[in-house]
Design a protein around this motif. Sequence first.
Motif, PDB file in Angstrom:
ATOM      1  N   ILE A 110     -34.004 -17.919  13.381  1.00 48.55           N
ATOM      2  CA  ILE A 110     -34.566 -16.685  13.917  1.00 48.55           C
ATOM      3  C   ILE A 110     -35.592 -16.159  12.927  1.00 48.55           C
ATOM      4  O   ILE A 110     -35.288 -15.991  11.745  1.00 48.55           O
ATOM      5  CB  ILE A 110     -33.472 -15.638  14.187  1.00 48.55           C
ATOM      6  CG1 ILE A 110     -32.421 -16.212  15.151  1.00 48.55           C
ATOM      7  CG2 ILE A 110     -34.078 -14.351  14.729  1.00 48.55           C
ATOM      8  CD1 ILE A 110     -31.209 -15.351  15.354  1.00 48.55           C
ATOM      9  N   VAL A 111     -36.798 -15.922  13.430  1.00 45.62           N
ATOM     10  CA  VAL A 111     -37.893 -15.452  12.589  1.00 45.62           C
ATOM     11  C   VAL A 111     -38.382 -14.111  13.122  1.00 45.62           C
ATOM     12  O   VAL A 111     -38.723 -13.975  14.298  1.00 45.62           O
ATOM     13  CB  VAL A 111     -39.058 -16.471  12.583  1.00 45.62           C
ATOM     14  CG1 VAL A 111     -40.222 -15.950  11.753  1.00 45.62           C
ATOM     15  CG2 VAL A 111     -38.585 -17.820  12.057  1.00 45.62           C
ATOM     16  N   GLY A 112     -38.395 -13.120  12.238  1.00 40.60           N
ATOM     17  CA  GLY A 112     -38.922 -11.796  12.572  1.00 40.60           C
ATOM     18  C   GLY A 112     -40.113 -11.498  11.685  1.00 40.60           C
ATOM     19  O   GLY A 112     -40.643 -12.381  11.013  1.00 40.60           O
ATOM     20  N   VAL A 113     -40.539 -10.265  11.671  1.00 43.83           N
ATOM     21  CA  VAL A 113     -41.651  -9.861  10.811  1.00 43.83           C
ATOM     22  C   VAL A 113     -41.232  -8.672   9.969  1.00 43.83           C
ATOM     23  O   VAL A 113     -40.328  -7.921  10.326  1.00 43.83           O
ATOM     24  CB  VAL A 113     -42.924  -9.508  11.627  1.00 43.83           C
ATOM     25  CG1 VAL A 113     -43.455 -10.721  12.351  1.00 43.83           C
ATOM     26  CG2 VAL A 113     -42.671  -8.379  12.592  1.00 43.83           C
ATOM     27  N   GLN A 114     -41.898  -8.533   8.830  1.00 51.15           N
ATOM     28  CA  GLN A 114     -41.683  -7.375   7.975  1.00 51.15           C
ATOM     29  C   GLN A 114     -43.050  -6.879   7.503  1.00 51.15           C
ATOM     30  O   GLN A 114     -43.999  -7.652   7.429  1.00 51.15           O
ATOM     31  CB  GLN A 114     -40.791  -7.719   6.789  1.00 51.15           C
ATOM     32  CG  GLN A 114     -41.402  -8.666   5.784  1.00 51.15           C
ATOM     33  CD  GLN A 114     -40.442  -8.995   4.659  1.00 51.15           C
ATOM     34  OE1 GLN A 114     -39.276  -8.677   4.704  1.00 51.15           O
ATOM     35  NE2 GLN A 114     -40.950  -9.642   3.628  1.00 51.15           N
ATOM     36  N   PRO A 115     -43.130  -5.596   7.195  1.00 54.35           N
ATOM     37  CA  PRO A 115     -44.405  -5.062   6.717  1.00 54.35           C
ATOM     38  C   PRO A 115     -44.824  -5.725   5.403  1.00 54.35           C
ATOM     39  O   PRO A 115     -43.980  -6.077   4.574  1.00 54.35           O
ATOM     40  CB  PRO A 115     -44.120  -3.579   6.488  1.00 54.35           C
ATOM     41  CG  PRO A 115     -42.860  -3.289   7.214  1.00 54.35           C
ATOM     42  CD  PRO A 115     -42.098  -4.580   7.307  1.00 54.35           C
ATOM     43  N   ALA A 116     -46.126  -5.898   5.240  1.00 54.87           N
ATOM     44  CA  ALA A 116     -46.663  -6.500   4.017  1.00 54.87           C
ATOM     45  C   ALA A 116     -48.009  -5.860   3.720  1.00 54.87           C
ATOM     46  O   ALA A 116     -48.676  -5.343   4.605  1.00 54.87           O
ATOM     47  CB  ALA A 116     -46.819  -8.013   4.188  1.00 54.87           C
ATOM     48  N   LYS A 117     -48.380  -5.891   2.473  1.00 52.14           N
ATOM     49  CA  LYS A 117     -49.683  -5.369   2.045  1.00 52.14           C
ATOM     50  C   LYS A 117     -50.569  -6.535   1.632  1.00 52.14           C
ATOM     51  O   LYS A 117     -50.127  -7.467   0.975  1.00 52.14           O
ATOM     52  CB  LYS A 117     -49.521  -4.429   0.852  1.00 52.14           C
ATOM     53  CG  LYS A 117     -48.981  -3.071   1.212  1.00 52.14           C
ATOM     54  CD  LYS A 117     -50.103  -2.204   1.681  1.00 52.14           C
ATOM     55  CE  LYS A 117     -49.652  -0.752   1.716  1.00 52.14           C
ATOM     56  NZ  LYS A 117     -50.642   0.080   2.330  1.00 52.14           N
ATOM     57  N   ASP A 118     -51.812  -6.486   2.064  1.00 47.48           N
ATOM     58  CA  ASP A 118     -52.822  -7.453   1.639  1.00 47.48           C
ATOM     59  C   ASP A 118     -53.949  -6.636   1.026  1.00 47.48           C
ATOM     60  O   ASP A 118     -54.886  -6.240   1.718  1.00 47.48           O
ATOM     61  CB  ASP A 118     -53.297  -8.282   2.831  1.00 47.48           C
ATOM     62  CG  ASP A 118     -54.265  -9.381   2.423  1.00 47.48           C
ATOM     63  OD1 ASP A 118     -54.420  -9.611   1.206  1.00 47.48           O
ATOM     64  OD2 ASP A 118     -54.861 -10.003   3.320  1.00 47.48           O
ATOM     65  N   GLY A 119     -53.812  -6.369  -0.253  1.00 48.56           N
ATOM     66  CA  GLY A 119     -54.756  -5.470  -0.919  1.00 48.56           C
ATOM     67  C   GLY A 119     -54.571  -4.067  -0.381  1.00 48.56           C
ATOM     68  O   GLY A 119     -53.489  -3.505  -0.427  1.00 48.56           O
TER      69      GLY A 119
END
Length: 132
Positions: free
Chosen positions: A22-31
């Motif tokens: 099971i693959v979900g998403v999480q918040p991430a910062k790119d710069g």
Amino acid sequence: MIEAFKQIGQILPTLWFDKVKIVGVQPAKDGVFSDVEDVTIVDNEPAKISRKSLKPSDQKDFGTDNYDVVMYIRTGISIPAGSDVYVTDVNGQTVKYKQTGKAYTGYVSHQEVAMIRDEKATEVVANGLGND
């Protein structure tokens, strides 16, 4: 009585032969930009996939594999709505499903997750007999 269902919940996964990732998403910062990144919630987890129905008369588009399934999986796993679920069945075939809603966690022994398979058919037909 709840204790008996908890014991059943420990036994059920031994009867499930499908394995799921099971693959979900999480918040991430790119710069300075906010984005999301994939995160694996569970991998190689026992589960049971059950098709609700699959009748040729219900197929509206030819060339697609489109049907609803329910996944039975142990409790204690938080599965967000919209997760991708990769199911490898007992025969080694892997299918990607999209979770359509949040898991129903009202059972002591397991949870139920409604999913849909909605992708283009990719099976290869050789000599008119299939891909045996």
